[in-house]
Write a protein that holds these residues in place. Structure first.
Motif, PDB file in Angstrom:
ATOM      1  N   THR A 125      43.016  41.774   3.286  1.00  0.00           N
ATOM      2  CA  THR A 125      44.159  42.010   2.394  1.00  0.00           C
ATOM      3  C   THR A 125      43.746  42.039   0.927  1.00  0.00           C
ATOM      4  OG1 THR A 125      45.728  40.991   3.933  1.00  0.00           O
ATOM      5  CG2 THR A 125      46.391  41.102   1.623  1.00  0.00           C
ATOM      6  N   VAL A 126      42.849  41.145   0.533  1.00  0.00           N
ATOM      7  CA  VAL A 126      42.485  41.041  -0.892  1.00  0.00           C
ATOM      8  C   VAL A 126      41.276  41.888  -1.276  1.00  0.00           C
ATOM      9  CG1 VAL A 126      43.406  38.695  -0.960  1.00  0.00           C
ATOM     10  CG2 VAL A 126      40.952  39.041  -0.567  1.00  0.00           C
ATOM     11  N   LEU A 127      40.591  42.443  -0.292  1.00  0.00           N
ATOM     12  CA  LEU A 127      39.306  43.103  -0.540  1.00  0.00           C
ATOM     13  C   LEU A 127      39.354  44.182  -1.610  1.00  0.00           C
ATOM     14  CD1 LEU A 127      36.337  43.505   0.203  1.00  0.00           C
ATOM     15  CD2 LEU A 127      37.088  45.042   2.047  1.00  0.00           C
ATOM     16  N   HIS A 128      40.340  45.042  -1.582  1.00  0.00           N
ATOM     17  CA  HIS A 128      40.362  46.196  -2.482  1.00  0.00           C
ATOM     18  C   HIS A 128      41.293  46.025  -3.687  1.00  0.00           C
ATOM     19  CE1 HIS A 128      37.813  48.352   0.251  1.00  0.00           C
ATOM     20  NE2 HIS A 128      38.671  48.188   1.244  1.00  0.00           N
ATOM     21  N   LYS A 129      41.650  44.792  -3.989  1.00  0.00           N
ATOM     22  CA  LYS A 129      42.487  44.556  -5.168  1.00  0.00           C
ATOM     23  C   LYS A 129      41.588  44.484  -6.406  1.00  0.00           C
ATOM     24  CE  LYS A 129      46.123  42.178  -2.597  1.00  0.00           C
ATOM     25  NZ  LYS A 129      47.078  43.289  -2.695  1.00  0.00           N
ATOM     26  N   ASP A 130      41.858  45.331  -7.378  1.00  0.00           N
ATOM     27  CA  ASP A 130      40.963  45.506  -8.530  1.00  0.00           C
ATOM     28  C   ASP A 130      40.751  44.237  -9.336  1.00  0.00           C
ATOM     29  OD1 ASP A 130      40.649  48.140  -7.854  1.00  0.00           O
ATOM     30  OD2 ASP A 130      42.234  48.856  -9.197  1.00  0.00           O
ATOM     31  N   GLU A 131      41.782  43.429  -9.486  1.00  0.00           N
ATOM     32  CA  GLU A 131      41.692  42.250 -10.346  1.00  0.00           C
ATOM     33  C   GLU A 131      41.312  40.979  -9.589  1.00  0.00           C
ATOM     34  OE1 GLU A 131      45.017  41.718 -12.941  1.00  0.00           O
ATOM     35  OE2 GLU A 131      45.358  43.860 -13.164  1.00  0.00           O
ATOM     36  N   PHE A 132      41.159  41.083  -8.271  1.00  0.00           N
ATOM     37  CA  PHE A 132      40.957  39.876  -7.473  1.00  0.00           C
ATOM     38  C   PHE A 132      39.588  39.247  -7.724  1.00  0.00           C
ATOM     39  CE2 PHE A 132      40.401  37.223  -3.721  1.00  0.00           C
ATOM     40  CZ  PHE A 132      41.639  36.598  -3.680  1.00  0.00           C
ATOM     41  N   LYS A 133      39.576  37.894  -7.854  1.00  0.00           N
ATOM     42  CA  LYS A 133      38.342  37.174  -8.203  1.00  0.00           C
ATOM     43  C   LYS A 133      37.891  36.139  -7.168  1.00  0.00           C
ATOM     44  CE  LYS A 133      38.144  39.181 -12.250  1.00  0.00           C
ATOM     45  NZ  LYS A 133      37.120  40.236 -12.504  1.00  0.00           N
ATOM     46  N   LEU A 134      38.830  35.486  -6.439  1.00  0.00           N
ATOM     47  CA  LEU A 134      38.401  34.379  -5.589  1.00  0.00           C
ATOM     48  C   LEU A 134      39.320  34.165  -4.391  1.00  0.00           C
ATOM     49  CD1 LEU A 134      36.283  32.074  -5.375  1.00  0.00           C
ATOM     50  CD2 LEU A 134      37.952  30.610  -6.523  1.00  0.00           C
ATOM     51  N   LEU A 135      38.705  34.158  -3.190  1.00  0.00           N
ATOM     52  CA  LEU A 135      39.394  33.778  -1.956  1.00  0.00           C
ATOM     53  C   LEU A 135      38.756  32.491  -1.447  1.00  0.00           C
ATOM     54  CD1 LEU A 135      41.312  34.269   0.438  1.00  0.00           C
ATOM     55  CD2 LEU A 135      39.467  35.577   1.523  1.00  0.00           C
TER      56      LEU A 135
ATOM     57  N   ALA B  62      48.933  32.059   8.021  1.00  0.00           N
ATOM     58  CA  ALA B  62      48.053  32.793   7.118  1.00  0.00           C
ATOM     59  C   ALA B  62      48.283  34.291   7.218  1.00  0.00           C
ATOM     60  CB  ALA B  62      46.596  32.470   7.431  1.00  0.00           C
ATOM     61  N   ILE B  63      48.499  34.797   8.423  1.00  0.00           N
ATOM     62  CA  ILE B  63      48.728  36.232   8.607  1.00  0.00           C
ATOM     63  C   ILE B  63      50.040  36.661   7.958  1.00  0.00           C
ATOM     64  CG2 ILE B  63      49.211  37.996  10.344  1.00  0.00           C
ATOM     65  CD1 ILE B  63      47.128  36.636  12.133  1.00  0.00           C
ATOM     66  N   GLN B  64      51.058  35.828   8.054  1.00  0.00           N
ATOM     67  CA  GLN B  64      52.328  36.148   7.393  1.00  0.00           C
ATOM     68  C   GLN B  64      52.160  36.168   5.875  1.00  0.00           C
ATOM     69  OE1 GLN B  64      56.018  34.325   9.084  1.00  0.00           O
ATOM     70  NE2 GLN B  64      54.597  33.244  10.441  1.00  0.00           N
ATOM     71  N   ILE B  65      51.414  35.208   5.347  1.00  0.00           N
ATOM     72  CA  ILE B  65      51.157  35.168   3.907  1.00  0.00           C
ATOM     73  C   ILE B  65      50.377  36.400   3.482  1.00  0.00           C
ATOM     74  CG2 ILE B  65      49.998  33.909   2.054  1.00  0.00           C
ATOM     75  CD1 ILE B  65      52.498  32.501   3.194  1.00  0.00           C
ATOM     76  N   ALA B  66      49.362  36.768   4.268  1.00  0.00           N
ATOM     77  CA  ALA B  66      48.540  37.936   3.948  1.00  0.00           C
ATOM     78  C   ALA B  66      49.382  39.209   3.893  1.00  0.00           C
ATOM     79  CB  ALA B  66      47.417  38.081   4.973  1.00  0.00           C
ATOM     80  N   LYS B  67      50.276  39.381   4.855  1.00  0.00           N
ATOM     81  CA  LYS B  67      51.129  40.568   4.873  1.00  0.00           C
ATOM     82  C   LYS B  67      51.995  40.636   3.622  1.00  0.00           C
ATOM     83  CE  LYS B  67      51.479  41.196   9.898  1.00  0.00           C
ATOM     84  NZ  LYS B  67      51.029  42.595   9.910  1.00  0.00           N
ATOM     85  N   ALA B  68      52.467  39.476   3.169  1.00  0.00           N
ATOM     86  CA  ALA B  68      53.328  39.432   1.988  1.00  0.00           C
ATOM     87  C   ALA B  68      52.569  39.790   0.713  1.00  0.00           C
ATOM     88  CB  ALA B  68      53.943  38.041   1.845  1.00  0.00           C
ATOM     89  N   LEU B  69      51.260  39.640   0.733  1.00  0.00           N
ATOM     90  CA  LEU B  69      50.429  39.890  -0.458  1.00  0.00           C
ATOM     91  C   LEU B  69      49.897  41.317  -0.532  1.00  0.00           C
ATOM     92  CD1 LEU B  69      48.317  36.593  -0.464  1.00  0.00           C
ATOM     93  CD2 LEU B  69      50.068  37.233  -2.136  1.00  0.00           C
ATOM     94  N   GLU B  70      50.220  42.138   0.430  1.00  0.00           N
ATOM     95  CA  GLU B  70      49.602  43.453   0.520  1.00  0.00           C
ATOM     96  C   GLU B  70      49.804  44.312  -0.720  1.00  0.00           C
ATOM     97  OE1 GLU B  70      51.104  45.026   4.159  1.00  0.00           O
ATOM     98  OE2 GLU B  70      49.454  44.214   5.346  1.00  0.00           O
ATOM     99  N   GLY B  71      50.975  44.276  -1.316  1.00  0.00           N
ATOM    100  CA  GLY B  71      51.245  45.155  -2.449  1.00  0.00           C
ATOM    101  C   GLY B  71      51.040  44.538  -3.818  1.00  0.00           C
ATOM    102  N   HIS B  72      50.407  43.376  -3.896  1.00  0.00           N
ATOM    103  CA  HIS B  72      50.276  42.647  -5.156  1.00  0.00           C
ATOM    104  C   HIS B  72      49.025  43.083  -5.926  1.00  0.00           C
ATOM    105  CE1 HIS B  72      53.364  40.354  -3.244  1.00  0.00           C
ATOM    106  NE2 HIS B  72      53.430  39.460  -4.198  1.00  0.00           N
ATOM    107  N   SER B  73      49.202  43.927  -6.903  1.00  0.00           N
ATOM    108  CA  SER B  73      48.067  44.483  -7.652  1.00  0.00           C
ATOM    109  C   SER B  73      47.540  43.545  -8.726  1.00  0.00           C
ATOM    110  CB  SER B  73      48.472  45.812  -8.290  1.00  0.00           C
ATOM    111  OG  SER B  73      49.565  45.632  -9.168  1.00  0.00           O
ATOM    112  N   HIS B  74      48.299  42.494  -9.072  1.00  0.00           N
ATOM    113  CA  HIS B  74      47.870  41.561 -10.119  1.00  0.00           C
ATOM    114  C   HIS B  74      47.199  40.313  -9.560  1.00  0.00           C
ATOM    115  CE1 HIS B  74      49.989  43.820 -13.234  1.00  0.00           C
ATOM    116  NE2 HIS B  74      51.002  43.917 -12.390  1.00  0.00           N
ATOM    117  N   LEU B  75      47.052  40.251  -8.274  1.00  0.00           N
ATOM    118  CA  LEU B  75      46.524  39.049  -7.629  1.00  0.00           C
ATOM    119  C   LEU B  75      45.073  38.785  -8.027  1.00  0.00           C
ATOM    120  CD1 LEU B  75      47.674  36.976  -5.594  1.00  0.00           C
ATOM    121  CD2 LEU B  75      46.492  38.263  -3.794  1.00  0.00           C
TER     122      LEU B  75
END
Length: 273
Positions: free
Chosen positions: A182-192, A148-161
């Motif tokens: 990782t997903v907290l401050h992504k503008d478009e993020f809706k569901l974890l 999960a931590i490796q996946i999270a690191k890979a998602l750090e720069g994804h602004s469309h997530l």
């Protein structure tokens, strides 16, 4: 009830449909024999944009055949490969292939494939290269905190997530927290979705605190089992309470500090954390 025989027949149609853009053959009881023939035929469809093969009995060997087809699908934007018994072997092969193809991929689903942390590095490298990724579903696998931590690191720069699902992956407090941060401050993020894991009560409280300004973003945790344990993780049980939960994450982060998640575009980490 297509089965292998039906899949072979459908493959003949697919071979003659080079302009095919959307193909679905899900929940049809196709096994490894029919799956191999069908996936080979899909290699003829270089215009494919959406591929849905969910819930069949392919196995890892079909995953290897599918790789060859995916290498030709530059226009692919959605791929649904959940519940195909891919295991680590098939998942790694597919991830390695997708990393170098399908640059506009927006949806990647590989839930329920018995994927472990061993495949996490390959999947993370693939994800890191997909900057348009909006939905990622890896639920019902065995990625655990390390994966999960490796996946999270890979998602750090994804602004469309928009959505991430790592439910039922034997995650504990550390993995869930890193994903949330990782997903907290992504503008478009809706569901974890991290339901169905082994997150301690303190970890659940921490997740709720992280999302206190947007509680709707955190999916229900009603199936989380704070007392649950994986046989490989029994020694970590006491570390999952109080401030010691952070020690678990620090230990995992230390193990992963040399992880090299390669990607084509630079990650914009300051704004995404």
């Amino acid at each position: 009830m297509t089965g292998d025989e039906g899949a072979v027949a459908i493959a003949e149609i697919v071979k003659r449909s080079p302009l095919l853009e959307d193909f679905r053959c899900s929940s049809t009881r196709v096994g490894s024999e029919g799956g191999s023939v069908l996936c080979e035929a899909l290699g003829m469809c270089s215009h494919l944009k959406k591929l849905d093969l969910r819930d069949n009995m392919f196995g890892p060997e079909v995953g290897l055949v599918l790789c060859k087809a995916l290498s030709k699908h530059e226009n692919l934007t959605e791929i649904y490969l959940s519940y195909l018994n891919l295991e680590d072997e098939g998942a790694i092969a597919i991830a390695n292939t997708l990393k170098d193809s399908a640059p506009s991929l927006a949806v990647l689903e590989m839930a329920g494939n018995d994927i472990t942390a061993e495949a996490a590095s390959a999947i993370a490298s693939c994800i890191a290269a997909k900057q348009l990724l909006a939905k990622l579903s890896l639920g019902e696998n065995e990625l655990k905190d390390e994966g999960a931590i490796q996946i999270a690191k890979a998602l750090e720069g994804h602004s469309h997530l928009i959505e991430v699902d790592l439910s039922s992956n034997a995650l504990r407090r550390a993995g869930a927290r890193v994903l949330a941060q990782t997903v907290l401050h992504k503008d478009e993020f809706k569901l974890l979705n991290v339901n169905g894991n082994f997150i301690s009560e303190e970890g659940v409280d921490e997740l709720k605190e992280i999302f206190k300004k947007s509680p709707e973003v955190l999916a229900s945790l009603e199936d989380n089992d704070p007392e649950g344990e994986d046989e490989d993780d029994e020694d970590d049980e006491e570390k999952e309470s109080g401030d010691e939960g952070k020690d678990v994450e620090d230990e995992l982060e230390s193990k992963l500090k040399n992880l090299d998640v390669k990607q084509e575009a630079s990650l914009d980490t300051p704004d995404s954390n």
